[in-house]
Write a protein that holds these residues in place. Structure first.
Motif, PDB file in Angstrom:
ATOM      1  N   LEU A 328       7.433  14.904 -57.822  1.00 31.62           N
ATOM      2  CA  LEU A 328       7.525  16.039 -58.896  1.00 31.62           C
ATOM      3  C   LEU A 328       8.984  16.310 -59.442  1.00 31.62           C
ATOM      4  CD1 LEU A 328       4.531  18.401 -58.254  1.00 31.62           C
ATOM      5  CD2 LEU A 328       4.518  16.352 -59.581  1.00 31.62           C
ATOM      6  N   SER A 329       9.754  16.316 -58.645  1.00 32.14           N
ATOM      7  CA  SER A 329      11.232  16.650 -58.789  1.00 32.14           C
ATOM      8  C   SER A 329      12.077  15.870 -57.783  1.00 32.14           C
ATOM      9  CB  SER A 329      11.380  17.986 -58.400  1.00 32.14           C
ATOM     10  OG  SER A 329      11.053  18.480 -57.195  1.00 32.14           O
ATOM     11  N   LEU A 330      13.341  15.557 -58.414  1.00 33.15           N
ATOM     12  CA  LEU A 330      14.601  14.928 -57.997  1.00 33.15           C
ATOM     13  C   LEU A 330      15.792  15.586 -57.997  1.00 33.15           C
ATOM     14  CD1 LEU A 330      13.747  11.161 -58.672  1.00 33.15           C
ATOM     15  CD2 LEU A 330      13.220  12.124 -56.350  1.00 33.15           C
ATOM     16  N   PHE A 331      16.445  15.919 -57.150  1.00 35.67           N
ATOM     17  CA  PHE A 331      17.974  16.378 -57.152  1.00 35.67           C
ATOM     18  C   PHE A 331      19.100  15.521 -56.497  1.00 35.67           C
ATOM     19  CE2 PHE A 331      21.424  19.333 -57.113  1.00 35.67           C
ATOM     20  CZ  PHE A 331      21.300  19.959 -58.363  1.00 35.67           C
ATOM     21  N   ASN A 332      20.153  15.040 -56.771  1.00 34.60           N
ATOM     22  CA  ASN A 332      21.201  14.447 -56.104  1.00 34.60           C
ATOM     23  C   ASN A 332      22.337  15.404 -56.270  1.00 34.60           C
ATOM     24  OD1 ASN A 332      22.303  11.555 -55.291  1.00 34.60           O
ATOM     25  ND2 ASN A 332      24.030  12.697 -56.142  1.00 34.60           N
ATOM     26  N   VAL A 333      22.828  15.317 -54.841  1.00 31.58           N
ATOM     27  CA  VAL A 333      24.001  16.322 -54.401  1.00 31.58           C
ATOM     28  C   VAL A 333      25.047  15.538 -53.415  1.00 31.58           C
ATOM     29  CG1 VAL A 333      22.758  17.765 -52.643  1.00 31.58           C
ATOM     30  CG2 VAL A 333      24.753  18.542 -53.480  1.00 31.58           C
ATOM     31  N   SER A 334      26.155  15.286 -53.794  1.00 27.76           N
ATOM     32  CA  SER A 334      26.927  14.539 -52.960  1.00 27.76           C
ATOM     33  C   SER A 334      26.263  13.076 -52.782  1.00 27.76           C
ATOM     34  CB  SER A 334      27.212  15.433 -51.629  1.00 27.76           C
ATOM     35  OG  SER A 334      28.279  14.639 -51.194  1.00 27.76           O
ATOM     36  N   ASP A 335      26.066  12.782 -51.298  1.00 25.35           N
ATOM     37  CA  ASP A 335      25.575  11.655 -51.116  1.00 25.35           C
ATOM     38  C   ASP A 335      24.179  11.698 -50.565  1.00 25.35           C
ATOM     39  OD1 ASP A 335      25.991  13.101 -48.829  1.00 25.35           O
ATOM     40  OD2 ASP A 335      26.607  11.216 -47.617  1.00 25.35           O
ATOM     41  N   LEU A 336      23.196  13.038 -50.819  1.00 24.93           N
ATOM     42  CA  LEU A 336      22.130  12.970 -50.480  1.00 24.93           C
ATOM     43  C   LEU A 336      21.225  13.144 -51.881  1.00 24.93           C
ATOM     44  CD1 LEU A 336      22.556  16.148 -47.994  1.00 24.93           C
ATOM     45  CD2 LEU A 336      22.646  13.566 -47.508  1.00 24.93           C
ATOM     46  N   LEU A 337      19.969  12.617 -51.612  1.00 23.76           N
ATOM     47  CA  LEU A 337      18.970  12.885 -52.731  1.00 23.76           C
ATOM     48  C   LEU A 337      17.907  13.724 -51.930  1.00 23.76           C
ATOM     49  CD1 LEU A 337      17.587  12.042 -55.264  1.00 23.76           C
ATOM     50  CD2 LEU A 337      16.596  10.024 -54.064  1.00 23.76           C
ATOM     51  N   LEU A 338      17.218  14.731 -52.853  1.00 26.72           N
ATOM     52  CA  LEU A 338      16.383  15.488 -52.569  1.00 26.72           C
ATOM     53  C   LEU A 338      15.051  15.250 -53.309  1.00 26.72           C
ATOM     54  CD1 LEU A 338      18.273  18.868 -52.467  1.00 26.72           C
ATOM     55  CD2 LEU A 338      18.245  17.292 -50.599  1.00 26.72           C
ATOM     56  N   SER A 339      13.973  15.104 -52.703  1.00 28.02           N
ATOM     57  CA  SER A 339      12.659  14.770 -53.556  1.00 28.02           C
ATOM     58  C   SER A 339      11.587  15.788 -53.176  1.00 28.02           C
ATOM     59  CB  SER A 339      11.867  13.488 -53.178  1.00 28.02           C
ATOM     60  OG  SER A 339      11.999  13.064 -51.882  1.00 28.02           O
ATOM     61  N   GLY A 340      10.989  16.301 -54.176  1.00 25.80           N
ATOM     62  CA  GLY A 340       9.807  17.262 -54.043  1.00 25.80           C
ATOM     63  C   GLY A 340       8.602  16.756 -54.518  1.00 25.80           C
ATOM     64  N   SER A 341       7.602  17.020 -53.798  1.00 23.18           N
ATOM     65  CA  SER A 341       6.406  16.193 -54.085  1.00 23.18           C
ATOM     66  C   SER A 341       4.966  16.966 -54.201  1.00 23.18           C
ATOM     67  CB  SER A 341       6.216  15.080 -52.994  1.00 23.18           C
ATOM     68  OG  SER A 341       4.773  14.543 -53.058  1.00 23.18           O
ATOM     69  N   ALA A 342       3.957  16.459 -54.940  1.00 23.66           N
ATOM     70  CA  ALA A 342       2.689  17.216 -54.623  1.00 23.66           C
ATOM     71  C   ALA A 342       2.061  17.237 -53.297  1.00 23.66           C
ATOM     72  CB  ALA A 342       1.721  16.591 -55.666  1.00 23.66           C
ATOM     73  N   ASP A 343       2.877  16.643 -52.238  1.00 28.91           N
ATOM     74  CA  ASP A 343       2.183  16.825 -51.001  1.00 28.91           C
ATOM     75  C   ASP A 343       2.808  17.861 -50.324  1.00 28.91           C
ATOM     76  OD1 ASP A 343       4.966  15.893 -50.301  1.00 28.91           O
ATOM     77  OD2 ASP A 343       4.346  13.849 -49.576  1.00 28.91           O
ATOM     78  N   ARG A 344       3.624  18.927 -50.863  1.00 27.88           N
ATOM     79  CA  ARG A 344       4.052  20.096 -50.284  1.00 27.88           C
ATOM     80  C   ARG A 344       5.256  19.936 -49.701  1.00 27.88           C
ATOM     81  NH1 ARG A 344      -1.664  22.271 -47.804  1.00 27.88           N
ATOM     82  NH2 ARG A 344      -1.181  20.142 -46.892  1.00 27.88           N
ATOM     83  N   THR A 345       5.901  18.995 -49.445  1.00 27.91           N
ATOM     84  CA  THR A 345       7.209  18.582 -48.782  1.00 27.91           C
ATOM     85  C   THR A 345       8.324  18.382 -49.673  1.00 27.91           C
ATOM     86  OG1 THR A 345       6.997  16.227 -48.312  1.00 27.91           O
ATOM     87  CG2 THR A 345       5.699  17.603 -46.766  1.00 27.91           C
ATOM     88  N   VAL A 346       9.592  18.543 -49.092  1.00 25.49           N
ATOM     89  CA  VAL A 346      10.850  18.160 -49.570  1.00 25.49           C
ATOM     90  C   VAL A 346      11.676  17.060 -48.598  1.00 25.49           C
ATOM     91  CG1 VAL A 346      12.892  18.948 -50.400  1.00 25.49           C
ATOM     92  CG2 VAL A 346      11.086  20.404 -50.559  1.00 25.49           C
ATOM     93  N   ARG A 347      11.781  16.109 -49.182  1.00 23.29           N
ATOM     94  CA  ARG A 347      12.348  14.891 -48.276  1.00 23.29           C
ATOM     95  C   ARG A 347      13.990  14.848 -48.610  1.00 23.29           C
ATOM     96  NH1 ARG A 347       8.947  11.006 -45.535  1.00 23.29           N
ATOM     97  NH2 ARG A 347       6.959  11.827 -45.359  1.00 23.29           N
ATOM     98  N   ILE A 348      14.918  14.570 -47.627  1.00 19.56           N
ATOM     99  CA  ILE A 348      16.369  14.633 -47.716  1.00 19.56           C
ATOM    100  C   ILE A 348      16.634  13.225 -47.233  1.00 19.56           C
ATOM    101  CG2 ILE A 348      18.504  15.553 -47.004  1.00 19.56           C
ATOM    102  CD1 ILE A 348      17.202  18.159 -46.176  1.00 19.56           C
ATOM    103  N   TRP A 349      17.057  12.112 -48.381  1.00 21.54           N
ATOM    104  CA  TRP A 349      17.446  10.868 -48.111  1.00 21.54           C
ATOM    105  C   TRP A 349      19.022  10.976 -48.053  1.00 21.54           C
ATOM    106  CZ3 TRP A 349      13.103   7.747 -47.917  1.00 21.54           C
ATOM    107  CH2 TRP A 349      11.940   8.464 -48.450  1.00 21.54           C
ATOM    108  N   ARG A 350      19.396   9.878 -47.585  1.00 22.70           N
ATOM    109  CA  ARG A 350      21.118   9.615 -47.586  1.00 22.70           C
ATOM    110  C   ARG A 350      21.220   8.167 -47.465  1.00 22.70           C
ATOM    111  NH1 ARG A 350      25.229  11.533 -42.898  1.00 22.70           N
ATOM    112  NH2 ARG A 350      27.227  11.411 -44.023  1.00 22.70           N
ATOM    113  N   ARG A 351      22.282   7.808 -48.586  1.00 23.85           N
ATOM    114  CA  ARG A 351      22.716   6.252 -48.733  1.00 23.85           C
ATOM    115  C   ARG A 351      23.815   6.104 -47.661  1.00 23.85           C
ATOM    116  NH1 ARG A 351      23.462   2.873 -53.476  1.00 23.85           N
ATOM    117  NH2 ARG A 351      25.147   1.580 -53.113  1.00 23.85           N
TER     118      ARG A 351
END
Length: 416
Positions: A328-351
């Motif tokens: 449902l939502s994405l946000f990029n900050v520096s080298d991190l990508l944040l993702s929000g979902s209908a599964d009720r969680t936020v995941r933090i991804w790094r390249r």
């Protein structure tokens, strides 16, 4: 007839995620010994079934990376727990939206400072907030865009709505300024005919997209509509703009379209159509230099698109999988990508340096889908990121996330 993508599964099975209330903290340090545990928690069997033709970019986080997170504050915007539909950060302030009200908080203290648009429920839900200079722009369910400014006497005062009355008066007399929006119904081309779903701001221009399938471009200085583009075949849910002015729109028609001004032209033209998602595109985000585009969809996948050297548009490079419901939502900050979902969680991804991605952490705590995200990197040196997540449960959570690498300078000095 408006086609609205189904965002939520009808799955009624009870889930028991780990919940973090205000003040609780959790620390995780990735290691090779617990690779099996990390793999099972950061990957979902449901999500792995999506888009099998697109290669996965994920790998197990490096054992040398330590991630810790804590909830610094958690609060409800309104007593009735209406959904949090939008979050935005501007300087030291957090703008949080619930229903038609926009609440402003001190970002560091999470203290409520002011609420505006509280007296205008008829404009419908505020779906997006943007900033240009001293002006604040709000996208509304009724198809209008509110323009606000902070004044010394009256607080946040509404200056006008887009399109402005002057802009409408300039055009209403000429038949050529009208477009067919429904059977037996015409409107001025400068007007959105349905809910405005998202805003983006770049270089003095406001970009708005709508369920009416259009992209409109407004000049912030005089608030005039400069362009209106029939962008998609279905509702447009997301928009992102790179620093060079390239525009990306994501739609319920499962496509992402790329728009740019050809050399010598005053109007945007379609550059490319990106087709890989199997369901509605809900969210878009660009990395800092605009070379990587992230797209999130109801198909539970996040696709990573990278600019090719020989052209001006993106090509899909791979997918990030792990969520087991719609993105449902994405946000990029520096080298991190944040993702929000209908599964009720936020995941933090790094390249990583090899262009692969690691899911560093999963943030639990919301009881309903995570609809909006915002984040700020505190300093470049300490790796601390402040994250704010808003959910349909009506709650806003503020997180502190620290991503650290071991300091090898001691060993380097010994070798020298």
């Amino acid at each position: 007839m408006r086609v609205i993508s189904k965002l939520f599964d009808s799955d009624k099975r009870k889930r028991t995620p780990k919940h973090l209330d205000s003040g609780e903290s959790a620390t995780s340090s990735s290691s090779l010994s617990d690779a099996t545990t990390v793999s099972s928690s950061l990957h979902s069997s449901l999500s792995l079934q999506t888009l099998p033709s697109v290669p996965s970019l994920q790998k197990i986080p490096s054992a040398t990376v330590t991630v810790s997170h804590s909830v610094t504050s958690s609060f409800k915007l309104r007593e009735r727990s209406l959904p949090v539909t939008c979050l935005a950060v501007n300087g030291g302030y957090l703008f949080a939206v619930s229903g038609h009200e926009v609440s402003i908080y001190d970002r560091d203290m999470c203290a409520h400072l002011y609420t505006f648009n509280g007296q205008d429920p008829f404009s419908g839900t505020v779906k997006s907030v943007g900033f240009s200079g001293e002006k604040i722009f709000t996208a509304h369910q009724d198809g209008k865009i509110g323009v606000w400014k902070l004044t010394a006497k009256s607080g946040y005062k509404q200056l006008t709505t887009l399109p402005t009355l002057n802009d409408r008066l300039r055009r209403f007399a000429l038949p050529k300024n009208y477009v067919q929006v429904r059977r037996h119904k015409k409107r001025l081309w400068i007007e959105h005919a349905d809910a405005v779903t998202a805003l983006a701001v770049n270089d003095g221009f406001i970009y708005s997209v709508s369920w009416d399938k259009t992209l409109k471009i407004w000049r912030a200085s005089d608030l005039r509509c400069k362009e209106s583009i029939k962008a998609h075949d279905d509702a447009v849910n997301a928009v992102a703009v790179s620093a060079n002015g390239t525009v990306y729109t994501g739609s319920a028609d499962r496509r992402i379209r790329v728009w740019a001004k050809p050399s010598g032209s005053k109007r945007h033209a379609l550059v490319a159509t990106l087709e890989k998602h199997k369901s509605a595109v809900n969210a878009l985000a660009l990395n800092d230099d605009g070379s990587v585009l992230f797209s999130g969809s109801c198909d539970r996948s996040i696709l990573v698109w990278e600019r090719e050297d020989t052209c001006d548009y993106m090509a899909v490079r791979g997918a990030l999988r792990g969520h087991d419901k719609a993105i449902l939502s994405l946000f990029n900050v520096s080298d991190l990508l944040l993702s929000g979902s209908a599964d009720r969680t936020v995941r933090i991804w790094r390249r990583g340096s090899d262009s692969s991605y690691s899911c560093l952490e999963v943030l639990y705590g919301h009881t309903k889908p995570v609809k909006s995200l915002a984040a700020v990197k505190e300093t470049e040196s300490d790796g601390v990121v402040s994250i704010v997540s808003g959910s349909l449960d009506g709650e806003v959570k503020c997180w502190k996330v620290s991503v650290t690498k071991p300091d090898h300078s001691f060993y380097t000095n010994l070798v020298q």
